[in-house]
Scaffold this motif. Structure first.
Motif, PDB file in Angstrom:
ATOM      1  N   GLY A 269       0.636  -1.264   0.075  1.00 26.65           N
ATOM      2  CA  GLY A 269       0.036   0.005   0.041  1.00 26.65           C
ATOM      3  C   GLY A 269       0.780   1.256  -0.158  1.00 26.65           C
ATOM      4  N   LEU A 270       0.356   2.350   0.649  1.00 27.60           N
ATOM      5  CA  LEU A 270       0.881   3.551   0.854  1.00 27.60           C
ATOM      6  C   LEU A 270       2.315   3.445   1.246  1.00 27.60           C
ATOM      7  N   SER A 271       3.374   4.296   0.561  1.00 27.14           N
ATOM      8  CA  SER A 271       4.720   4.057   1.301  1.00 27.14           C
ATOM      9  C   SER A 271       4.733   4.658   2.434  1.00 27.14           C
ATOM     10  N   ASP A 272       5.713   4.199   3.540  1.00 24.87           N
ATOM     11  CA  ASP A 272       5.681   4.785   4.941  1.00 24.87           C
ATOM     12  C   ASP A 272       6.217   6.322   4.872  1.00 24.87           C
ATOM     13  N   ARG A 273       6.931   6.849   3.589  1.00 29.08           N
ATOM     14  CA  ARG A 273       7.119   8.357   3.787  1.00 29.08           C
ATOM     15  C   ARG A 273       6.094   9.085   3.726  1.00 29.08           C
ATOM     16  N   SER A 274       4.958   8.555   2.638  1.00 26.42           N
ATOM     17  CA  SER A 274       4.007   9.508   2.346  1.00 26.42           C
ATOM     18  C   SER A 274       2.864   9.189   3.693  1.00 26.42           C
ATOM     19  N   PHE A 275       2.937   8.042   4.097  1.00 30.07           N
ATOM     20  CA  PHE A 275       2.041   7.743   5.198  1.00 30.07           C
ATOM     21  C   PHE A 275       2.297   8.675   6.337  1.00 30.07           C
ATOM     22  N   PHE A 276       3.424   8.791   6.923  1.00 30.31           N
ATOM     23  CA  PHE A 276       3.832   9.688   7.845  1.00 30.31           C
ATOM     24  C   PHE A 276       3.657  11.164   7.713  1.00 30.31           C
ATOM     25  N   ASN A 277       4.038  11.480   6.396  1.00 31.44           N
ATOM     26  CA  ASN A 277       3.487  12.662   5.934  1.00 31.44           C
ATOM     27  C   ASN A 277       2.062  13.364   6.064  1.00 31.44           C
ATOM     28  N   GLN A 278       1.283  12.425   5.497  1.00 27.02           N
ATOM     29  CA  GLN A 278       0.187  12.757   5.456  1.00 27.02           C
ATOM     30  C   GLN A 278      -0.607  12.719   6.724  1.00 27.02           C
ATOM     31  N   SER A 279      -0.126  11.496   7.589  1.00 18.98           N
ATOM     32  CA  SER A 279      -0.647  11.466   9.100  1.00 18.98           C
ATOM     33  C   SER A 279      -0.372  12.732   9.856  1.00 18.98           C
ATOM     34  N   MET A 280       0.739  13.054   9.391  1.00 19.95           N
ATOM     35  CA  MET A 280       1.152  14.479  10.123  1.00 19.95           C
ATOM     36  C   MET A 280       0.143  15.581   9.987  1.00 19.95           C
ATOM     37  N   GLY A 281      -0.564  15.768   8.573  1.00 18.68           N
ATOM     38  CA  GLY A 281      -1.329  16.633   8.490  1.00 18.68           C
ATOM     39  C   GLY A 281      -2.513  16.406   9.308  1.00 18.68           C
ATOM     40  N   TYR A 282      -3.080  15.125   9.295  1.00 16.53           N
ATOM     41  CA  TYR A 282      -4.299  14.876  10.246  1.00 16.53           C
ATOM     42  C   TYR A 282      -4.082  15.046  11.592  1.00 16.53           C
ATOM     43  N   ILE A 283      -2.698  14.947  11.939  1.00 15.95           N
ATOM     44  CA  ILE A 283      -2.484  15.073  13.245  1.00 15.95           C
ATOM     45  C   ILE A 283      -2.302  16.634  13.792  1.00 15.95           C
ATOM     46  N   ARG A 284      -2.252  17.438  12.745  1.00 20.14           N
ATOM     47  CA  ARG A 284      -2.065  18.816  13.071  1.00 20.14           C
ATOM     48  C   ARG A 284      -3.678  19.126  13.358  1.00 20.14           C
ATOM     49  N   GLU A 285      -4.564  18.589  12.250  1.00 24.77           N
ATOM     50  CA  GLU A 285      -6.006  19.008  12.442  1.00 24.77           C
ATOM     51  C   GLU A 285      -6.370  18.621  13.654  1.00 24.77           C
ATOM     52  N   LEU A 286      -5.907  17.308  14.286  1.00 28.72           N
ATOM     53  CA  LEU A 286      -6.427  17.047  15.548  1.00 28.72           C
ATOM     54  C   LEU A 286      -5.983  17.952  16.647  1.00 28.72           C
ATOM     55  N   ARG A 287      -4.810  18.528  16.657  1.00 35.81           N
ATOM     56  CA  ARG A 287      -4.346  19.565  17.545  1.00 35.81           C
ATOM     57  C   ARG A 287      -5.202  20.685  17.540  1.00 35.81           C
ATOM     58  N   ASP A 288      -5.208  21.054  16.346  1.00 35.92           N
ATOM     59  CA  ASP A 288      -6.188  22.411  16.286  1.00 35.92           C
ATOM     60  C   ASP A 288      -7.481  22.468  16.575  1.00 35.92           C
ATOM     61  N   ALA A 289      -8.049  21.088  16.662  1.00 36.98           N
ATOM     62  CA  ALA A 289      -9.208  20.991  17.268  1.00 36.98           C
ATOM     63  C   ALA A 289      -9.502  21.130  18.801  1.00 36.98           C
ATOM     64  N   GLY A 290      -8.331  21.051  19.401  1.00 41.29           N
ATOM     65  CA  GLY A 290      -8.264  21.443  20.695  1.00 41.29           C
ATOM     66  C   GLY A 290      -8.638  20.498  21.603  1.00 41.29           C
ATOM     67  N   LYS A 291      -8.881  19.336  21.181  1.00 48.84           N
ATOM     68  CA  LYS A 291      -8.991  18.091  22.123  1.00 48.84           C
ATOM     69  C   LYS A 291      -8.003  17.146  22.159  1.00 48.84           C
ATOM     70  N   PRO A 292      -7.488  16.753  23.363  1.00 43.26           N
ATOM     71  CA  PRO A 292      -6.431  15.847  23.328  1.00 43.26           C
ATOM     72  C   PRO A 292      -6.683  14.530  22.394  1.00 43.26           C
ATOM     73  N   PHE A 293      -5.554  13.852  21.702  1.00 42.37           N
ATOM     74  CA  PHE A 293      -5.981  12.857  20.905  1.00 42.37           C
ATOM     75  C   PHE A 293      -4.924  11.726  21.118  1.00 42.37           C
ATOM     76  N   PHE A 294      -5.705  10.396  20.476  1.00 43.79           N
ATOM     77  CA  PHE A 294      -4.785   9.356  20.596  1.00 43.79           C
ATOM     78  C   PHE A 294      -4.828   8.690  19.151  1.00 43.79           C
ATOM     79  N   ALA A 295      -3.489   9.056  18.553  1.00 44.50           N
ATOM     80  CA  ALA A 295      -3.282   8.487  17.050  1.00 44.50           C
ATOM     81  C   ALA A 295      -2.602   7.284  17.176  1.00 44.50           C
ATOM     82  N   PHE A 296      -3.183   6.302  16.515  1.00 48.29           N
ATOM     83  CA  PHE A 296      -2.518   4.983  16.392  1.00 48.29           C
ATOM     84  C   PHE A 296      -2.050   4.797  15.004  1.00 48.29           C
ATOM     85  N   LEU A 297      -0.765   4.725  14.648  1.00 51.24           N
ATOM     86  CA  LEU A 297      -0.278   4.557  13.154  1.00 51.24           C
ATOM     87  C   LEU A 297       0.242   3.177  13.127  1.00 51.24           C
TER      88      LEU A 297
END
Ligand code: GP9
Ligand code: MN
Length: 651
Positions: free
Chosen positions: A395-423
């Motif tokens: 599937g998706l390469s780990d390089r792209s996977f981590f890059n794109q996951s970081m984008g979602y994680i930023r959104e999670l942070r900006d939503a102001g709630k603590p989060f659990f990200a399981f990668l």
């Protein structure tokens, strides 16, 4: 009623239609089987480019149809035509459902997932965009067969019961079942475990044909229902008390307890990462400098034995999230996706966290799209959501996977709630030699191990290490690293024993004996607290079953149904305790006891030692733990079991 009427000759028109092999009824029946077979075959051809029609796939598919359709010939005459047309409609609906699943999830429908509504609704709500008018072709034959069935009824062409008829049905169903069984057996011989676990439904269907895949799915469900554990309230009470006694032992007085309370949790499961990578140098070049640096700032357990079974990656996810052992047959992710679990995700969600799982494979692989919600994840970001800008291996390469996951994680942070990200990473998957990977890996002097599977493995781990390094750096840049607990662990060993030679030369250790080989079957567990607090190397051996309770304790809670232990709790003697494997084998006091053939290996001297009475006693304790875990899986935390556990928890 007089005998003359009962036994009188049928009228001439009926006699001609009912008689002989080429009767109207047989023509309808034979045609329907042929048309249905053709529909499934067309589906297979359209959806799986690698599907090929061979004698064995044709026999398997026809066999499944015969097994399903033959019994309908014993239905009373008045209802038989309707029953056959209804069966045709039902099987055509199954093809349509598979078609929609293939479009939506790149997956096939499983009978197991009936009732797991969240995803069924997703499909239902997007049906208008998923449906194509050409799909209606799957139903075109139904009005024709309905008309034929009606004509047959008008002509009184459906034959009544006779023993010859019953025998013919039995022969057809038996031959059909034999054809299906032959296909399943043959496939299972070639791809061991694929049928019992069905880890990748489309891949099974591409090889066997979709009809046989559905037959295998149904047989698995039947087998599981027949062998399902039965236990009563008293058994549930014993289990609840046992769980409570273990919770009671965890005093939660360690200074790390609750150190991550209110912080984000970022947990990374690394494909195929084994312990020997930690600190490893090849020709003076560090293989995983980024993981090593992270370890320097973390509490690290370098020797965590892998306790996965047939569920591979998914078993590791189950242990790391819910601390339950793999199931005795098949994979828990496939069999028990409808359970209500107590896991890191469910507990953090109830504390107000956003809980998101990330993996760059198809959402249905290992049934994750159904299991993740049960493990407490609100969202699953998979291949369906990521931009597939770079594919490597599954599937998706780990390089792209981590890059794109970081984008979602930023959104999670900006939503102001603590989060659990399981990668869950993917690229460093067996056989480690994907072409696109070879173009990106660092040059590592591997000596004799170059050009071997072990060499490819080292390079693929070096690649994922680089991606992890970039990800940790990005977390730091975003100010998230010290606002989060970062957990990283390997999912299972991946180098086959046959490759011990190349690994021995790389590690400079003789791994040829059984005991020496076992010593490398572990993965590292790395837990970074905010600001790298409490960093330490903990060399006591542990198991993957301990990951969830240890992480939970750091986040400030415990999981009442955890089978493992909080590795940071004071007074836990890791050498003394049993480290149990699904096979019933276990490690205790540095001795690996192989329960199947009653042998024991001392892991310090690598020598075989005598199997003692005491070892047999401990084996029953190991079996008890596995049974308790099975009860939690098979009982699904439902009804009385849940009640007893809650009561014990609140005592
Ligand atoms: C599939 C990936 C690999 O999505 O997690 O699974 P594995 O083959 O290691 O179980
Ligand atoms: Mn894996």
């Amino acid at each position: 009623m007089n005998g003359k009427i009962l036994f009188s000759e049928p009228p001439a028109y009926a006699k001609s239609d009912r008689g002989g092999i080429i009767s109207l009824e047989n023509i309808i029946y034979g045609l329907m089987i042929a048309v249905l077979w053709f529909k499934f075959h067309s589906f297979d051809k359209a959806v799986f480019p690698r599907h090929v029609l061979t004698l064995i796939t044709a026999v398997g598919g026809l066999g499944t149809l015969l097994t399903v359709m033959a019994p309908a010939l014993l239905i009373p005459r008045g209802a038989r035509g309707i029953a056959l047309v209804a069966l045709d409609a039902l099987l055509s609906m199954l093809i349509l459902t598979d078609t929609l699943y293939a479009r939506f999830y790149s997956d096939l429908f499983s009978l197991r997932n009936i009732g797991l509504s969240s995803y069924a609704w997703e499909i239902a709500s997007s049906i208008t965009t998923l449906f194509r008018w050409r799909d209606a072709a799957y139903f075109l034959d139904i009005p024709i067969f309905a008309a034929l069935a009606w004509t047959a009824a008008k002509r009184d062409a459906w034959r009544g019961f006779s023993w010859i008829r019953a025998a013919a049905v039995l022969v057809m169903a038996t031959l059909g079942a034999a054809g299906t069984a032959w296909r399943i057996y043959d496939y299972d011989m070639n791809v061991s475990g694929a049928i019992t676990t069905l880890w990748d439904r489309p891949s099974v269907a591409a090889d066997t044909g979709t009809l046989v895949y559905h037959a295998a799915d149904a047989l698995n469900i039947l087998y599981d229902a027949m062998t399902r554990m039965r236990f009563d309230d008293d058994d549930s009470k014993v289990l609840a008390e046992w769980l409570l006694s273990r919770n009671g032992r965890r005093a939660n007085t360690e200074k790390t307890f609750g150190a991550g309370h209110g912080k984000n949790l970022i947990m990374i499961q690394v494909e195929s990462l084994q312990s020997f990578i930690v600190g490893l140098k090849a020709g003076n070049v560090e293989v995983a400098p980024n993981i090593n640096r992270l370890i320097g700032q973390s509490i690290c357990f370098p020797v965590v034995f892998s306790q996965t079974a047939a569920g591979n990656s998914s078993d590791s996810e189950l242990m790391a999230n819910a601390s339950l052992y793999p199931t005795s047959r098949g994979a828990a992710f496939m069999r028990f996706a409808s359970n209500s679990y107590r896991s890191i995700g469910t507990e953090l969600a109830s504390m107000g966290y956003s809980t998101v799982a990330f993996h760059g494979d198809r959402p249905g692989f290992w049934n994750r799209n159904h299991m993740y919600p049960s493990l407490g994840f609100d969202r699953y970001i998979s291949m369906k959501n990521f931009r597939m800008e770079e594919s490597i291996g599954l599937g998706l390469s780990d390089r792209s996977f981590f890059n794109q996951s970081m984008g979602y994680i930023r959104e999670l942070r900006d939503a102001g709630k603590p989060f659990f990200a399981f990668l869950v990473t993917l690229t460093s998957h067996y056989p480690f030699n994907f072409k696109e990977l070879a173009e990106q890996v660092r040059d590592i002097p591997l000596g004799d191990a170059d050009e071997t599977l072990v060499g490819d493995y080292i390079r693929s781990i070096a690649y994922v290490d680089e991606q992890i390094g970039n990800f940790i750096e990005a977390l730091d840049d975003e100010g998230l690293l010290d606002e989060s607990v970062v957990v990283l662990y390997g999912d299972h060993p991946a180098i086959p024993r046959g490759d011990h030679g190349a690994l021995s030369s790389l590690l400079g250790r003789d791994l040829s004996s059984q005991a020496a080989w076992r010593s490398i079957l572990s993965v590292p567990l790395v837990i970074r607290l905010p600001r790298g607090n409490s960093a330490a190397m903990k060399n006591t051996p542990a198991g993957q079953i301990d990951i969830a309770p240890s992480v939970a304790a750091i986040m400030g809670f415990s999981i009442p149904t955890a089978m493992g232990q909080n590795l940071l709790a004071p007074g836990i003697d890791n050498a003394e305790r049993l480290l149990v494997f699904r096979s019933g084998s276990y490690i205790k006091n540095g001795v690996w006891i192989e329960q199947g053939n009653k042998t024991a290996f001392d892991m310090r001297t690598y020598k075989e030692t005598e199997y003692s009475e005491e070892m047999a006693r401990h084996a029953s304790e190991a079996a008890k733990q596995l049974m308790f875990s099975d009860m939690l899986l098979e009982g699904g935390m439902s009804g009385r079991l849940k009640h007893f556990i809650l009561r014990a928890e609140n005592k």
